[in-house]
Design a protein around this motif. Structure first.
Motif, PDB file in Angstrom:
ATOM      1  N   PRO A 246       3.424  32.728 -52.393  1.00 24.89           N
ATOM      2  CA  PRO A 246       4.448  33.088 -51.418  1.00 24.89           C
ATOM      3  C   PRO A 246       5.764  33.461 -52.097  1.00 24.89           C
ATOM      4  O   PRO A 246       6.262  32.736 -52.962  1.00 24.89           O
ATOM      5  N   ASN A 247       6.293  34.634 -51.719  1.00 20.07           N
ATOM      6  CA  ASN A 247       7.540  35.113 -52.304  1.00 20.07           C
ATOM      7  C   ASN A 247       8.138  36.174 -51.405  1.00 20.07           C
ATOM      8  O   ASN A 247       7.477  36.686 -50.510  1.00 20.07           O
ATOM      9  N   GLU A 248       9.377  36.523 -51.689  1.00 20.48           N
ATOM     10  CA  GLU A 248      10.013  37.645 -51.004  1.00 20.48           C
ATOM     11  C   GLU A 248      10.274  38.800 -51.960  1.00 20.48           C
ATOM     12  O   GLU A 248      10.527  39.904 -51.514  1.00 20.48           O
ATOM     13  N   LEU A 249      10.238  38.528 -53.262  1.00 25.88           N
ATOM     14  CA  LEU A 249      10.374  39.592 -54.251  1.00 25.88           C
ATOM     15  C   LEU A 249       9.443  39.285 -55.413  1.00 25.88           C
ATOM     16  O   LEU A 249       9.571  38.255 -56.077  1.00 25.88           O
ATOM     17  N   TYR A 250       8.505  40.186 -55.618  1.00 24.63           N
ATOM     18  CA  TYR A 250       7.609  40.127 -56.771  1.00 24.63           C
ATOM     19  C   TYR A 250       7.915  41.350 -57.611  1.00 24.63           C
ATOM     20  O   TYR A 250       8.112  42.446 -57.094  1.00 24.63           O
ATOM     21  N   SER A 251       7.966  41.138 -58.917  1.00 20.61           N
ATOM     22  CA  SER A 251       8.045  42.273 -59.830  1.00 20.61           C
ATOM     23  C   SER A 251       7.274  41.927 -61.096  1.00 20.61           C
ATOM     24  O   SER A 251       7.054  40.764 -61.418  1.00 20.61           O
ATOM     25  N   ALA A 252       6.856  42.976 -61.758  1.00 22.11           N
ATOM     26  CA  ALA A 252       6.217  42.825 -63.065  1.00 22.11           C
ATOM     27  C   ALA A 252       6.949  43.750 -64.018  1.00 22.11           C
ATOM     28  O   ALA A 252       7.375  44.850 -63.638  1.00 22.11           O
ATOM     29  N   MET A 253       7.120  43.283 -65.237  1.00 29.45           N
ATOM     30  CA  MET A 253       7.881  44.017 -66.241  1.00 29.45           C
ATOM     31  C   MET A 253       7.063  44.168 -67.521  1.00 29.45           C
ATOM     32  O   MET A 253       6.321  43.265 -67.889  1.00 29.45           O
ATOM     33  N   ARG A 254       7.253  45.313 -68.166  1.00 28.94           N
ATOM     34  CA  ARG A 254       6.712  45.523 -69.512  1.00 28.94           C
ATOM     35  C   ARG A 254       7.848  45.205 -70.493  1.00 28.94           C
ATOM     36  O   ARG A 254       8.990  45.593 -70.271  1.00 28.94           O
TER      37      ARG A 254
ATOM     38  N   ILE B  78      15.508  48.567 -53.853  1.00 25.30           N
ATOM     39  CA  ILE B  78      16.553  47.820 -54.558  1.00 25.30           C
ATOM     40  C   ILE B  78      16.209  47.677 -56.042  1.00 25.30           C
ATOM     41  O   ILE B  78      17.085  47.799 -56.900  1.00 25.30           O
ATOM     42  N   TYR B  79      14.939  47.417 -56.320  1.00 22.06           N
ATOM     43  CA  TYR B  79      14.453  47.238 -57.690  1.00 22.06           C
ATOM     44  C   TYR B  79      13.334  48.241 -57.964  1.00 22.06           C
ATOM     45  O   TYR B  79      12.154  47.913 -57.881  1.00 22.06           O
ATOM     46  N   PRO B  80      13.713  49.496 -58.278  1.00 20.89           N
ATOM     47  CA  PRO B  80      12.698  50.540 -58.454  1.00 20.89           C
ATOM     48  C   PRO B  80      11.885  50.382 -59.734  1.00 20.89           C
ATOM     49  O   PRO B  80      12.371  49.854 -60.740  1.00 20.89           O
ATOM     50  N   VAL B  81      10.654  50.852 -59.657  1.00 22.26           N
ATOM     51  CA  VAL B  81       9.801  50.913 -60.838  1.00 22.26           C
ATOM     52  C   VAL B  81      10.501  51.808 -61.860  1.00 22.26           C
ATOM     53  O   VAL B  81      11.102  52.818 -61.508  1.00 22.26           O
ATOM     54  N   GLY B  82      10.438  51.400 -63.114  1.00 20.60           N
ATOM     55  CA  GLY B  82      11.072  52.153 -64.189  1.00 20.60           C
ATOM     56  C   GLY B  82      12.427  51.613 -64.587  1.00 20.60           C
ATOM     57  O   GLY B  82      12.906  51.884 -65.676  1.00 20.60           O
ATOM     58  N   GLY B  83      13.054  50.846 -63.707  1.00 25.39           N
ATOM     59  CA  GLY B  83      14.350  50.269 -64.052  1.00 25.39           C
ATOM     60  C   GLY B  83      14.215  49.310 -65.222  1.00 25.39           C
ATOM     61  O   GLY B  83      13.225  48.593 -65.349  1.00 25.39           O
ATOM     62  N   ARG B  84      15.208  49.333 -66.105  1.00 22.61           N
ATOM     63  CA  ARG B  84      15.205  48.447 -67.273  1.00 22.61           C
ATOM     64  C   ARG B  84      16.363  47.461 -67.217  1.00 22.61           C
ATOM     65  O   ARG B  84      17.419  47.768 -66.669  1.00 22.61           O
ATOM     66  N   LYS B  85      16.108  46.300 -67.827  1.00 24.72           N
ATOM     67  CA  LYS B  85      17.148  45.276 -67.953  1.00 24.72           C
ATOM     68  C   LYS B  85      17.229  44.865 -69.412  1.00 24.72           C
ATOM     69  O   LYS B  85      16.224  44.484 -70.008  1.00 24.72           O
ATOM     70  N   PRO B  86      18.436  44.917 -70.004  1.00 24.83           N
ATOM     71  CA  PRO B  86      18.589  44.440 -71.380  1.00 24.83           C
ATOM     72  C   PRO B  86      18.541  42.913 -71.405  1.00 24.83           C
ATOM     73  O   PRO B  86      19.122  42.248 -70.553  1.00 24.83           O
ATOM     74  N   LYS B  87      17.823  42.364 -72.375  1.00 20.80           N
ATOM     75  CA  LYS B  87      17.704  40.908 -72.494  1.00 20.80           C
ATOM     76  C   LYS B  87      18.081  40.412 -73.887  1.00 20.80           C
ATOM     77  O   LYS B  87      17.915  39.226 -74.186  1.00 20.80           O
ATOM     78  N   LYS B  88      18.612  41.319 -74.713  1.00 17.48           N
ATOM     79  CA  LYS B  88      19.009  40.938 -76.070  1.00 17.48           C
ATOM     80  C   LYS B  88      20.149  39.922 -76.009  1.00 17.48           C
ATOM     81  O   LYS B  88      21.091  40.058 -75.235  1.00 17.48           O
ATOM     82  N   ASP B  89      20.018  38.887 -76.822  1.00 21.26           N
ATOM     83  CA  ASP B  89      21.043  37.853 -76.943  1.00 21.26           C
ATOM     84  C   ASP B  89      21.336  37.128 -75.628  1.00 21.26           C
ATOM     85  O   ASP B  89      22.456  36.697 -75.388  1.00 21.26           O
ATOM     86  N   THR B  90      20.323  36.995 -74.774  1.00 22.38           N
ATOM     87  CA  THR B  90      20.506  36.233 -73.541  1.00 22.38           C
ATOM     88  C   THR B  90      19.667  34.966 -73.618  1.00 22.38           C
ATOM     89  O   THR B  90      18.588  34.969 -74.217  1.00 22.38           O
ATOM     90  N   PRO B  91      20.144  33.881 -73.028  1.00 26.38           N
ATOM     91  CA  PRO B  91      19.329  32.660 -73.005  1.00 26.38           C
ATOM     92  C   PRO B  91      17.986  32.879 -72.312  1.00 26.38           C
ATOM     93  O   PRO B  91      16.969  32.340 -72.733  1.00 26.38           O
ATOM     94  N   TRP B  92      17.968  33.681 -71.256  1.00 28.53           N
ATOM     95  CA  TRP B  92      16.719  33.984 -70.560  1.00 28.53           C
ATOM     96  C   TRP B  92      15.753  34.708 -71.493  1.00 28.53           C
ATOM     97  O   TRP B  92      14.569  34.370 -71.552  1.00 28.53           O
ATOM     98  N   GLY B  93      16.245  35.710 -72.210  1.00 30.06           N
ATOM     99  CA  GLY B  93      15.394  36.452 -73.143  1.00 30.06           C
ATOM    100  C   GLY B  93      14.809  35.538 -74.210  1.00 30.06           C
ATOM    101  O   GLY B  93      13.632  35.640 -74.559  1.00 30.06           O
ATOM    102  N   GLN B  94      15.627  34.632 -74.718  1.00 29.15           N
ATOM    103  CA  GLN B  94      15.150  33.679 -75.725  1.00 29.15           C
ATOM    104  C   GLN B  94      14.050  32.794 -75.138  1.00 29.15           C
ATOM    105  O   GLN B  94      12.991  32.614 -75.739  1.00 29.15           O
ATOM    106  N   LYS B  95      14.302  32.263 -73.956  1.00 29.15           N
ATOM    107  CA  LYS B  95      13.356  31.326 -73.339  1.00 29.15           C
ATOM    108  C   LYS B  95      12.036  31.995 -72.978  1.00 29.15           C
ATOM    109  O   LYS B  95      10.966  31.477 -73.316  1.00 29.15           O
ATOM    110  N   VAL B  96      12.090  33.135 -72.301  1.00 31.44           N
ATOM    111  CA  VAL B  96      10.877  33.752 -71.754  1.00 31.44           C
ATOM    112  C   VAL B  96      10.224  34.701 -72.750  1.00 31.44           C
ATOM    113  O   VAL B  96       9.010  34.644 -72.956  1.00 31.44           O
ATOM    114  N   LEU B  97      11.006  35.568 -73.374  1.00 27.12           N
ATOM    115  CA  LEU B  97      10.438  36.619 -74.225  1.00 27.12           C
ATOM    116  C   LEU B  97      10.158  36.163 -75.653  1.00 27.12           C
ATOM    117  O   LEU B  97       9.190  36.608 -76.263  1.00 27.12           O
ATOM    118  N   ILE B  98      10.989  35.298 -76.179  1.00 22.66           N
ATOM    119  CA  ILE B  98      10.830  34.850 -77.570  1.00 22.66           C
ATOM    120  C   ILE B  98      10.045  33.536 -77.639  1.00 22.66           C
ATOM    121  O   ILE B  98       9.056  33.420 -78.362  1.00 22.66           O
TER     122      ILE B  98
END
Length: 151
Positions: A30-38, A56-76
Motif C-alpha cells: 500500500p502506497n500513494e507514490l511508487y517509483s523505481a530508479m536506475r 509530478i515525478y516524470p520518468v527520466g527525471g534525475r536526482k543528484p545524491k552525491k555527498d548526501t546522507p541518503w546516498g551514503q545509506k542507500v546507494l553506498i
C-alpha cells in the motif's frame, strides 16, 4: 516472507512488460507514490524509470545524491531507508516540500542490488502509516526481481 506464487510468476515472466512489472510492484505494498530508479554510479545520480505520479515525478527525471546522507545509506552502504514524519522526509529528499505537500510522510527506499552493486532503488511513500517489517521483506524480494530486469 514470500511473494505469492502468481505474483512471482508475473514478475519473473520475460513477457511481462516494464509497465506491467512496475504496476505489480506498486500494487504489492500500500502506497500513494511508487517509483523505481536506475542508479548511475559515475555521477551518483538516480534516474526515474517508473512513477505512479508521472505528472509530478516524470520518468527520466534525475536526482543528484552525491555527498548526501541518503546516498551514503542507500546507494553506498546498501541499507533500506525507512522514514517516518516530516523530519525524515526533509533529511532524505531535496524536494521534501513537494513530498510533504502531497501529504506523504512515510517512506521506504529499498536498494536494488545485483551481485554486490546497487543498480537502482524502489521507493514507496504514503501518509501516516509506517512501513512494517513484513512490507520491508516484500519490498526486498520485489527489488531482487527488479535487479534481474536491470541486469
Amino acid at each position: 516472507m514470500e511473494i505469492p506464487t502468481e505474483l512471482f510468476a508475473q514478475l519473473t515472466d520475460p513477457a511481462t512488460t516494464d509497465t506491467a512489472f512496475h504496476d505489480l510492484c506498486a500494487n504489492a505494498i500500500p502506497n500513494e507514490l511508487y517509483s523505481a530508479m536506475r542508479y548511475h554510479p559515475a555521477t551518483i545520480e538516480v534516474e526515474r524509470i517508473a512513477s505512479t505520479m508521472p505528472e509530478i515525478y516524470p520518468v527520466g527525471g534525475r536526482k543528484p545524491k552525491k555527498d548526501t546522507p541518503w546516498g551514503q545509506k542507500v546507494l553506498i552502504d546498501r541499507h533500506i531507508n525507512l522514514g517516518s514524519g516530516a523530519d525524515d522526509i526533509r533529511w532524505a529528499f531535496s524536494d521534501h516540500e513537494t513530498i510533504l505537500g502531497l501529504g506523504l510522510d512515510q517512506v521506504m527506499n529499498v536498494p536494488v542490488i545485483l551481485g554486490e552493486q546497487v543498480v537502482g532503488t524502489m521507493n514507496y511513500l504514503r501518509p501516516h502509516q509506517p512501513f512494517s517489517v513484513q512490507e520491508q521483506a516484500i519490498a526486498q524480494l520485489l527489488a531482487a526481481c527488479l535487479a534481474a530486469r536491470l541486469a
